[in-house]
Design an enzyme around this catalytic site. Sequence first.
Site, PDB file in Angstrom:
ATOM      1  N   CYS A 254       0.867  -1.185   0.000  1.00 36.19           N
ATOM      2  CA  CYS A 254       0.000   0.000   0.000  1.00 36.19           C
ATOM      3  C   CYS A 254       0.903   1.234   0.000  1.00 36.19           C
ATOM      4  O   CYS A 254       2.104   1.120  -0.254  1.00 36.19           O
ATOM      5  CB  CYS A 254      -0.954  -0.020   1.194  1.00 36.19           C
ATOM      6  SG  CYS A 254      -0.148  -0.129   2.804  1.00 36.19           S
ATOM      7  N   THR A 255       0.373   2.388   0.289  1.00 37.32           N
ATOM      8  CA  THR A 255       1.149   3.628   0.168  1.00 37.32           C
ATOM      9  C   THR A 255       2.310   3.687   1.155  1.00 37.32           C
ATOM     10  O   THR A 255       3.459   3.892   0.763  1.00 37.32           O
ATOM     11  CB  THR A 255       0.244   4.859   0.382  1.00 37.32           C
ATOM     12  OG1 THR A 255      -0.876   4.774  -0.493  1.00 37.32           O
ATOM     13  CG2 THR A 255       1.004   6.146   0.106  1.00 37.32           C
TER      14      THR A 255
END
Length: 343
Positions: A201-202
């Site tokens: 994810c980020t």
Amino acid sequence: MKKILLFNKYDKDTLLKQVLSDPRERQVLSFYRYVKIENPREFRDMLYETLFPLGTLGRIYIAQEGINAQVSIPTDEYQSFRNSIDSHRELKNVFFNDAVENKKESFLKLKVKVRSKVVADGLKDDTFDASDVGTHLSPLEFHQALTEPEVVIVDLRNNYESEVGHFENAICPDAGTFREELPMVEEILAGKEDKKILLYCTGGIRCEKASAYLKHKGFKKVHQLQGGIISYAKAIKENGLSSKFKGKNFVFDDRLGEKVTDDILTVCYQCGNPSDRHTNCANLGCHVLFVQCESCQEKMENCCSERCLDFIHLPIEEQRKLRKEGRHHEYETHHLTRKHVGR
């Protein structure tokens, strides 16, 4: 000594002028930690009091389960910021994820909010062991793992994030929220319980909860990217490697993205030309997030449709009246979707 207000009191234009008039360079960074916070409200006020004087801007969420922060600080206050965070035992030595690209106006004010969860995941944490997370892989370990045969790569971000950038061969669920995504991921991965799963994810926070959830559901080889795409992009650049993440990493501040590679993976929702430029519709009653090229931005004045364009040209008082009455929706079309661009 003047007492610090524990909230912002200025409008956006004033805040922007303040940020741009400050000659200091700024560093954008993020951090998170799942840790028990006994009194989130008290912790929130204490944190605001210590961070505001350092010129900290950004968004911090606090809950009994932990903290999630994306902030911008003057570079000359970096060590003071580090010391301040370390002074709270709950945050001692928390990992800082420094952004690859920095923009002074990424954030305009400091918002520290108390929430029920630091990430809205829709999970009942008392039904599984949220601390039994997957194996953390460093960016370089993750880079190598991507080449292994039969590995399953899963993007745990929303569709508007993954559409402009993702790892090669990754599964990118068409979900608008993390809450919607977890059941979709479980369904997509059904039958792959013995496969090596790579989550990303980020910045890593969504992988923490998702990896524990998947292990609870019987997936045996769950791995996650330590520090997320932000750390991966930095490590790849520092080591002179070819990135297996293509395109732009969407970020939740005014930049709306950091370029990792020059690949453009999506198109303008309005004209169909290649573009990875996100914007929010200028009609505040709509405010939908969509991809719009610079040419269409100029032509449409940052609006997603002709009807929203008509709305923003109404007198301000009429706009307010329509929004108050809930009639601003009469001007929306919402025809701009990711299916529209054939993703």
